[in-house]
Design a protein around this motif. Structure first.
Motif, mmCIF file in Angstrom:
data_model
loop_
_atom_site.group_PDB
_atom_site.id
_atom_site.type_symbol
_atom_site.label_atom_id
_atom_site.label_comp_id
_atom_site.label_asym_id
_atom_site.label_seq_id
_atom_site.Cartn_x
_atom_site.Cartn_y
_atom_site.Cartn_z
ATOM 1 N N ASP A 116 -10.321 1.756 92.210
ATOM 2 C CA ASP A 116 -11.527 0.996 92.539
ATOM 3 C C ASP A 116 -12.104 1.500 93.861
ATOM 4 O OD1 ASP A 116 -13.171 -1.587 91.952
ATOM 5 O OD2 ASP A 116 -12.650 -1.685 94.081
ATOM 6 N N MET A 117 -13.359 1.936 93.833
ATOM 7 C CA MET A 117 -13.962 2.563 95.013
ATOM 8 C C MET A 117 -14.120 1.584 96.184
ATOM 9 S SD MET A 117 -14.149 5.693 94.319
ATOM 10 C CE MET A 117 -15.050 6.239 95.771
ATOM 11 N N TRP A 118 -14.429 0.321 95.896
ATOM 12 C CA TRP A 118 -14.567 -0.662 96.969
ATOM 13 C C TRP A 118 -13.215 -0.932 97.625
ATOM 14 C CZ3 TRP A 118 -16.362 -2.616 100.964
ATOM 15 C CH2 TRP A 118 -16.138 -3.915 101.392
ATOM 16 N N THR A 119 -12.173 -1.046 96.813
ATOM 17 C CA THR A 119 -10.837 -1.245 97.368
ATOM 18 C C THR A 119 -10.413 -0.025 98.180
ATOM 19 O OG1 THR A 119 -10.280 -2.597 95.436
ATOM 20 C CG2 THR A 119 -8.457 -1.864 96.811
ATOM 21 N N MET A 120 -10.753 1.168 97.698
ATOM 22 C CA MET A 120 -10.470 2.396 98.442
ATOM 23 C C MET A 120 -11.137 2.373 99.814
ATOM 24 S SD MET A 120 -10.690 5.603 95.781
ATOM 25 C CE MET A 120 -10.283 6.800 97.079
ATOM 26 N N MET A 121 -12.421 1.994 99.811
ATOM 27 C CA MET A 121 -13.183 1.967 101.059
ATOM 28 C C MET A 121 -12.585 0.972 102.050
ATOM 29 S SD MET A 121 -17.282 1.292 101.628
ATOM 30 C CE MET A 121 -17.841 2.808 100.857
ATOM 31 N N ARG A 122 -12.236 -0.197 101.557
ATOM 32 C CA ARG A 122 -11.622 -1.221 102.406
ATOM 33 C C ARG A 122 -10.331 -0.704 103.031
ATOM 34 N NH1 ARG A 122 -12.414 -6.871 101.302
ATOM 35 N NH2 ARG A 122 -10.184 -7.108 101.695
ATOM 36 N N LYS A 123 -9.471 -0.141 102.189
ATOM 37 C CA LYS A 123 -8.178 0.342 102.667
ATOM 38 C C LYS A 123 -8.346 1.495 103.654
ATOM 39 C CE LYS A 123 -5.074 -0.980 98.889
ATOM 40 N NZ LYS A 123 -4.057 -0.467 97.926
ATOM 41 N N ALA A 124 -9.323 2.359 103.390
ATOM 42 C CA ALA A 124 -9.564 3.496 104.276
ATOM 43 C C ALA A 124 -10.008 3.028 105.662
ATOM 44 C CB ALA A 124 -10.609 4.424 103.666
ATOM 45 N N TYR A 125 -10.923 2.060 105.705
ATOM 46 C CA TYR A 125 -11.393 1.548 106.997
ATOM 47 C C TYR A 125 -10.274 0.827 107.749
ATOM 48 C CZ TYR A 125 -16.368 2.645 106.477
ATOM 49 O OH TYR A 125 -17.565 3.299 106.374
ATOM 50 N N LYS A 126 -9.466 0.083 107.023
ATOM 51 C CA LYS A 126 -8.355 -0.615 107.676
ATOM 52 C C LYS A 126 -7.361 0.382 108.263
ATOM 53 C CE LYS A 126 -4.770 -4.117 107.118
ATOM 54 N NZ LYS A 126 -4.959 -4.441 108.543
ATOM 55 N N TYR A 127 -7.031 1.397 107.472
ATOM 56 C CA TYR A 127 -6.120 2.442 107.937
ATOM 57 C C TYR A 127 -6.689 3.124 109.185
ATOM 58 C CZ TYR A 127 -3.784 7.008 108.011
ATOM 59 O OH TYR A 127 -3.107 8.140 108.399
ATOM 60 N N ALA A 128 -7.971 3.479 109.122
ATOM 61 C CA ALA A 128 -8.610 4.180 110.238
ATOM 62 C C ALA A 128 -8.604 3.343 111.508
ATOM 63 C CB ALA A 128 -10.039 4.555 109.855
ATOM 64 N N TYR A 129 -8.941 2.063 111.360
ATOM 65 C CA TYR A 129 -8.984 1.201 112.543
ATOM 66 C C TYR A 129 -7.591 0.993 113.134
ATOM 67 C CZ TYR A 129 -9.833 -2.707 115.650
ATOM 68 O OH TYR A 129 -9.887 -3.510 116.764
#
Length: 317
Positions: A116-129
């Protein structure tokens, strides 16, 4: 009796749909409570005249202060584009990492374990932060179909304060919602990522599966979540008002300009300080790399007032 039971079930279904609609509309109203006083901004890059007013010492400090972390969302089927992106423009990021739906042996990536692209985006931003909040102040997210000129991005960000909530790119209006199109790349300041991170654990304001009956794209979902924290989409333009984040390829934009205004093909096509182009094949990525970074006219010297040095250890062009 059977008829009464059927009518009861139909009533239950209709009632459920009505309640869901009311809930959805309630979410939309809440998400826009603070929007009425916000006017959409077209953020413009510094003009040459304004740039030259900045002292050389201040320019050097500004250059050093801009640290861009690049995030590429990929799927296994994108391996060809993945390789092209890795070998071309991402070498100019201060750091780049690829986020994938699953573990891939061919390339080093962060496995987000979701399609899921939205879940991917969420996880990516959380990881980055969580990992880089103290190292980078600008976060650039895109797909492997995008080519970016990071130096132009840094120039655009030169007079922006990353401690302010910036959410920048090519904006699109969908009903009352204004969002940055992921096709052209999304830029968030560290303050925006911080605010987003605080909402990711709040299912009421930023649900992982979305708060709508129907599914909306990940870039729209991001805009909905950011609005809850007072962060709004801003369209990036050069000092002449031309878009610098492009959702189409150079070839497409040139053909469009030739058709619409054949007397001004280049002027009608693209900004001289364009940051992104999209919908590129791997071969087109390498052609862009040649045109942007390798082609030189000997005897003609460019006297740029700014120098953005590549990150340590980079084998960039």
């Amino acid at each position: 009796m059977l008829f009464e039971s059927s009518s009861f079930l139909k009533g239950m279904m209709l009632g459920s749909i009505f309640c869901a609609l009311v809930t959805m509309l309630g979410h939309i109203r809440i998400g826009h409570e603070n929007v009425t006083h916000h006017e959409h901004h077209h953020l413009q890059a510094l003009s040459k005249e304004d740039f030259l007013k900045i002292s050389e010492a201040e320019r050097m400090e500004l250059v050093k202060s801009i640290r861009v972390y690049c995030m590429i969302l990929v799927k296994p089927k994108d391996v060809g584009r993945w390789a092209a992106v890795k070998d071309t423009w991402t070498k100019h990021c201060d750091k780049v990492e690829f986020f994938c739906t699953e573990s891939i042996k061919v390339f080093e990536s962060i496995n987000l374990e979701t399609n899921d692209m939205w879940t991917m985006m969420r996880k990516a931003y959380k990881y980055a932060y969580d990992k880089y909040k103290d190292e980078y102040n600008w976060f650039f997210l895109t797909r492997p179909t995008t080519f970016a000129v990071i130096e132009n991005l840094k120039f655009f960000l030169l007079n922006r304060d990353a401690t302010q909530p910036f959410y920048i790119g090519h904006t699109i209006k969908s009903g009352e919602l204004e969002y940055v199109d992921v096709e052209g790349g999304i830029v968030l300041s560290i303050e925006s990522v911080k605010r987003l991170n605080s909402l990711l654990s709040d299912p009421e304001k930023c649900p992982e599966q979305g708060g709508m009956i129907w599914k909306i794209s990940e870039d729209k979902q991001l805009a909905v979540c950011l609005k809850y924290s007072g962060v709004f989409a801003e369209n990036a333009e050069d000092s002449e008002g031309k878009d610098v984040f492009n959702t189409k390829s150079v070839g497409f934009l040139i053909k469009e300009a030739m058709s619409n205004n054949p007397q001004q093909v280049v002027e009608g096509c693209c900004s001289d300080m364009a940051v992104t182009f999209n919908d590129l094949t791997p071969n087109q990525m390498h052609v862009m790399m040649y045109g942007v970074y390798r082609l030189r006219a000997y005897g003609h010297t460019f006297n740029d007032a700014l120098v953005f040095l590549p990150p340590n250890g980079s084998d960039n062009d």
